[in-house]
Design a protein around this motif. Structure first.
Motif, PDB file in Angstrom:
ATOM      1  N   PRO A 112       0.956  -1.134  -0.079  1.00  0.00           N
ATOM      2  CA  PRO A 112      -0.108  -0.169   0.058  1.00  0.00           C
ATOM      3  C   PRO A 112       0.938   1.107   0.055  1.00  0.00           C
ATOM      4  O   PRO A 112       2.075   1.172   0.424  1.00  0.00           O
ATOM      5  CB  PRO A 112      -0.815  -0.120   1.330  1.00  0.00           C
ATOM      6  N   PRO A 113       0.395   2.590  -0.536  1.00  0.00           N
ATOM      7  CA  PRO A 113       1.340   3.455  -0.614  1.00  0.00           C
ATOM      8  C   PRO A 113       1.424   4.068   1.050  1.00  0.00           C
ATOM      9  O   PRO A 113       0.573   3.820   1.876  1.00  0.00           O
ATOM     10  CB  PRO A 113       0.280   4.538  -1.271  1.00  0.00           C
ATOM     11  N   HIS A 114       2.352   5.038   1.142  1.00  0.00           N
ATOM     12  CA  HIS A 114       2.563   5.409   2.378  1.00  0.00           C
ATOM     13  C   HIS A 114       1.817   6.532   2.735  1.00  0.00           C
ATOM     14  O   HIS A 114       1.363   7.422   1.837  1.00  0.00           O
ATOM     15  CB  HIS A 114       4.301   6.119   2.388  1.00  0.00           C
ATOM     16  N   LYS A 115       1.409   6.299   4.056  1.00  0.00           N
ATOM     17  CA  LYS A 115       0.398   7.477   4.491  1.00  0.00           C
ATOM     18  C   LYS A 115       1.047   8.320   5.653  1.00  0.00           C
ATOM     19  O   LYS A 115       1.827   8.012   6.271  1.00  0.00           O
ATOM     20  CB  LYS A 115      -0.910   6.702   5.448  1.00  0.00           C
ATOM     21  N   PRO A 116       0.433   9.765   5.353  1.00  0.00           N
ATOM     22  CA  PRO A 116       1.097  10.739   6.464  1.00  0.00           C
ATOM     23  C   PRO A 116       0.946  10.339   7.827  1.00  0.00           C
ATOM     24  O   PRO A 116      -0.115   9.773   8.156  1.00  0.00           O
ATOM     25  CB  PRO A 116       0.710  11.971   6.049  1.00  0.00           C
ATOM     26  N   LEU A 117       1.720  10.636   8.671  1.00  0.00           N
ATOM     27  CA  LEU A 117       1.578  10.609  10.049  1.00  0.00           C
ATOM     28  C   LEU A 117       0.192  11.028  10.664  1.00  0.00           C
ATOM     29  O   LEU A 117      -0.328  10.429  11.308  1.00  0.00           O
ATOM     30  CB  LEU A 117       2.746  11.376  10.824  1.00  0.00           C
TER      31      LEU A 117
ATOM     32  N   ILE B 200      -4.037  -0.845  20.777  1.00  0.00           N
ATOM     33  CA  ILE B 200      -3.207   0.054  20.271  1.00  0.00           C
ATOM     34  C   ILE B 200      -3.612   0.526  19.096  1.00  0.00           C
ATOM     35  O   ILE B 200      -4.175  -0.330  18.285  1.00  0.00           O
ATOM     36  CB  ILE B 200      -1.664  -0.186  19.967  1.00  0.00           C
ATOM     37  N   ASP B 201      -4.035   1.983  18.835  1.00  0.00           N
ATOM     38  CA  ASP B 201      -4.923   2.394  17.795  1.00  0.00           C
ATOM     39  C   ASP B 201      -4.101   2.506  16.333  1.00  0.00           C
ATOM     40  O   ASP B 201      -4.329   2.368  15.172  1.00  0.00           O
ATOM     41  CB  ASP B 201      -5.422   3.651  17.959  1.00  0.00           C
ATOM     42  N   ALA B 202      -2.893   2.478  16.375  1.00  0.00           N
ATOM     43  CA  ALA B 202      -2.026   2.736  15.456  1.00  0.00           C
ATOM     44  C   ALA B 202      -0.285   2.576  15.862  1.00  0.00           C
ATOM     45  O   ALA B 202      -0.213   2.565  17.016  1.00  0.00           O
ATOM     46  CB  ALA B 202      -2.086   4.344  14.748  1.00  0.00           C
ATOM     47  N   VAL B 203       0.393   2.334  14.901  1.00  0.00           N
ATOM     48  CA  VAL B 203       1.843   2.128  15.089  1.00  0.00           C
ATOM     49  C   VAL B 203       2.776   3.004  14.075  1.00  0.00           C
ATOM     50  O   VAL B 203       2.213   3.042  12.786  1.00  0.00           O
ATOM     51  CB  VAL B 203       2.240   0.567  14.798  1.00  0.00           C
ATOM     52  N   VAL B 204       3.645   3.453  14.614  1.00  0.00           N
ATOM     53  CA  VAL B 204       4.561   4.518  13.736  1.00  0.00           C
ATOM     54  C   VAL B 204       6.059   3.824  14.046  1.00  0.00           C
ATOM     55  O   VAL B 204       6.385   3.336  15.074  1.00  0.00           O
ATOM     56  CB  VAL B 204       4.488   5.821  14.407  1.00  0.00           C
ATOM     57  N   LEU B 205       6.793   3.685  13.027  1.00  0.00           N
ATOM     58  CA  LEU B 205       8.106   3.241  12.878  1.00  0.00           C
ATOM     59  C   LEU B 205       9.136   4.187  12.415  1.00  0.00           C
ATOM     60  O   LEU B 205       8.936   5.132  11.248  1.00  0.00           O
ATOM     61  CB  LEU B 205       8.105   1.941  12.231  1.00  0.00           C
ATOM     62  N   THR B 206      10.076   4.409  12.971  1.00  0.00           N
ATOM     63  CA  THR B 206      11.511   5.127  12.540  1.00  0.00           C
ATOM     64  C   THR B 206      12.157   4.416  11.374  1.00  0.00           C
ATOM     65  O   THR B 206      11.678   3.253  11.314  1.00  0.00           O
ATOM     66  CB  THR B 206      12.415   5.256  13.628  1.00  0.00           C
ATOM     67  N   ARG B 207      12.390   5.054  10.349  1.00  0.00           N
ATOM     68  CA  ARG B 207      13.116   4.425   9.240  1.00  0.00           C
ATOM     69  C   ARG B 207      14.081   3.453   9.729  1.00  0.00           C
ATOM     70  O   ARG B 207      14.597   2.688   8.652  1.00  0.00           O
ATOM     71  CB  ARG B 207      13.767   5.409   8.315  1.00  0.00           C
ATOM     72  N   SER B 208      14.673   3.353  10.909  1.00  0.00           N
ATOM     73  CA  SER B 208      15.842   2.355  11.171  1.00  0.00           C
ATOM     74  C   SER B 208      15.131   1.022  11.857  1.00  0.00           C
ATOM     75  O   SER B 208      16.141   0.439  12.286  1.00  0.00           O
ATOM     76  CB  SER B 208      16.608   2.915  12.198  1.00  0.00           C
TER      77      SER B 208
ATOM     78  N   THR C 275       2.441   3.650   9.945  1.00  0.00           N
ATOM     79  CA  THR C 275       3.206   4.372   8.920  1.00  0.00           C
ATOM     80  C   THR C 275       4.711   4.681   9.510  1.00  0.00           C
ATOM     81  O   THR C 275       4.960   4.137  10.674  1.00  0.00           O
ATOM     82  CB  THR C 275       2.672   5.809   8.621  1.00  0.00           C
ATOM     83  N   TRP C 276       5.442   5.146   8.618  1.00  0.00           N
ATOM     84  CA  TRP C 276       6.918   5.422   8.885  1.00  0.00           C
ATOM     85  C   TRP C 276       6.851   6.867   9.123  1.00  0.00           C
ATOM     86  O   TRP C 276       6.353   7.750   8.687  1.00  0.00           O
ATOM     87  CB  TRP C 276       7.767   5.156   7.647  1.00  0.00           C
ATOM     88  N   LEU C 277       8.001   7.181  10.070  1.00  0.00           N
ATOM     89  CA  LEU C 277       8.159   8.511  10.531  1.00  0.00           C
ATOM     90  C   LEU C 277       8.893   8.930   9.244  1.00  0.00           C
ATOM     91  O   LEU C 277       9.706   8.351   8.529  1.00  0.00           O
ATOM     92  CB  LEU C 277       9.048   8.778  11.861  1.00  0.00           C
ATOM     93  N   GLY C 278       8.685  10.476   8.772  1.00  0.00           N
ATOM     94  CA  GLY C 278       9.539  10.803   7.861  1.00  0.00           C
ATOM     95  C   GLY C 278      11.035  10.877   8.224  1.00  0.00           C
ATOM     96  O   GLY C 278      11.407  10.800   9.446  1.00  0.00           O
ATOM     97  N   ASP C 279      12.148  11.352   7.179  1.00  0.00           N
ATOM     98  CA  ASP C 279      13.657  11.349   7.546  1.00  0.00           C
ATOM     99  C   ASP C 279      13.735  12.379   8.507  1.00  0.00           C
ATOM    100  O   ASP C 279      14.735  12.365   9.225  1.00  0.00           O
ATOM    101  CB  ASP C 279      14.399  11.621   6.175  1.00  0.00           C
ATOM    102  N   ASN C 280      13.117  13.403   8.727  1.00  0.00           N
ATOM    103  CA  ASN C 280      13.439  14.476   9.600  1.00  0.00           C
ATOM    104  C   ASN C 280      12.380  14.522  10.824  1.00  0.00           C
ATOM    105  O   ASN C 280      12.311  15.476  11.340  1.00  0.00           O
ATOM    106  CB  ASN C 280      13.238  15.940   8.768  1.00  0.00           C
ATOM    107  N   GLU C 281      11.580  13.535  10.878  1.00  0.00           N
ATOM    108  CA  GLU C 281      10.681  13.437  12.002  1.00  0.00           C
ATOM    109  C   GLU C 281      11.088  12.399  13.024  1.00  0.00           C
ATOM    110  O   GLU C 281      11.784  11.581  12.793  1.00  0.00           O
ATOM    111  CB  GLU C 281       9.189  12.778  11.619  1.00  0.00           C
TER     112      GLU C 281
END
Length: 273
Positions: free
Chosen positions: A107-112, A146-154, A177-183
């Motif tokens: 699926p396409p990446h979704k914003p935080l 848990i309602d949602a999961v957010v991951l760092t790019r690492s 979703t992923w956190l952005g490079d600067n998030e």
């Protein structure tokens, strides 16, 4: 569409064999990569959650058995490559779990902001790289409110084949979703969340502190398997929280710690559907 294969050179099966996880992610145009789901139960969860199947690899004996319902759900136009157990194992490099693999559209990446909209309890996975741990964290997240999961790019990709299998398909049930490079995890603050760093510190509060339960929105931040969270992540959190330990044990595996934290900070205070 059933396609019998008797060699490893049949066009179309390379998605199950010769492509690395990184190549699968970029198989098509950006945002439309491929991932592999394994076992009938996991594949069914993905399809029912709206993920698009592209092709299936199936042991011959499962076509009229465990895979029959899946094949019917996918429609007659989707290729189903069928062969003997030994041939498919030599193709993939491993014995298929319950004899079935499915290549599916990533699926396409979704914003935080979209993923956490309406959420009150969010898990943030920071630098966790073990596929088993990722799958186990997602399974606990789905089961424990848990309602949602957010991951760092690492962190490891949740749609890695093993992570998907360990999660038993839970990666398809919880928005992520992923956190952005600067998030960073601190970027959840403008969205109304207080951040909770899971770390063993002298100033940590207890997991059952009433102040935590009273927060309308919490983001629970979990760190790497070895070193835990970085100092700057801990110092930037609203709370630092530890799980009480006994018998001289200093910490839990991150997957086990996530289940304890999710129970105390989410499931314990919510009504299960």
């Amino acid at each position: 569409m059933i396609i019998e294969i008797d060699s490893l050179s049949v066009a179309g099966v390379e998605v199950f064999a010769s492509l690395t996880e990184a190549q699968l992610r970029n198989r098509l145009e950006p945002g439309k990569g491929v991932f592999i789901a394994e076992s009938p139960k996991v594949i069914k969860v993905a399809i029912e959650a709206g993920y698009e199947p592209l092709a299936m690899l199936c042991e011959r004996r499962h076509v009229a058995g465990d895979a029959a319902e899946l094949i019917a759900m996918c429609g007659h136009d989707m290729p189903v490559y069928v062969g003997d157990r030994e041939l498919l194992a030599s193709l993939t490099g491993y014995v298929l779990t319950r004899g079935v693999l499915c290549a599916m559209r990533r699926p396409p990446h979704k914003p935080l902001s979209e993923v956490v909209a309406g959420a009150s309890r969010v898990a943030v996975i920071d630098g966790v790289v073990d596929t088993t741990n990722i799958g186990a964290i997602f399974r606990s997240a789905a089961a424990l409110g848990i309602d949602a999961v957010v991951l760092t790019r690492s962190s490891c990709d949740p749609l890695n084949r093993r992570a998907v299998r360990v999660s038993m398909g839970s990666v398809f049930l919880v928005p992520w979703t992923w956190l952005g490079d600067n998030e960073t995890p601190a970027d959840l603050r403008p969205l109304g969340f207080k951040t909770v760093a899971m770390a063993l510190r002298n100033d940590s509060v207890a997991l059952d502190d009433p102040a935590l339960a009273a927060e309308p929105k919490l983001a629970i931040v979990l760190g790497t398997e070895g070193d835990g969270l970085a100092d700057n992540v801990i110092s930037g959190a609203d709370y630092t929280v530890k799980i009480p330990m006994f018998h001289g044990v200093d910490s839990l595996n991150v997957a086990a710690a996530s289940a304890v934290a999710f129970w105390e900070l989410a499931a314990k205070h919510r009504q299960a559907p």
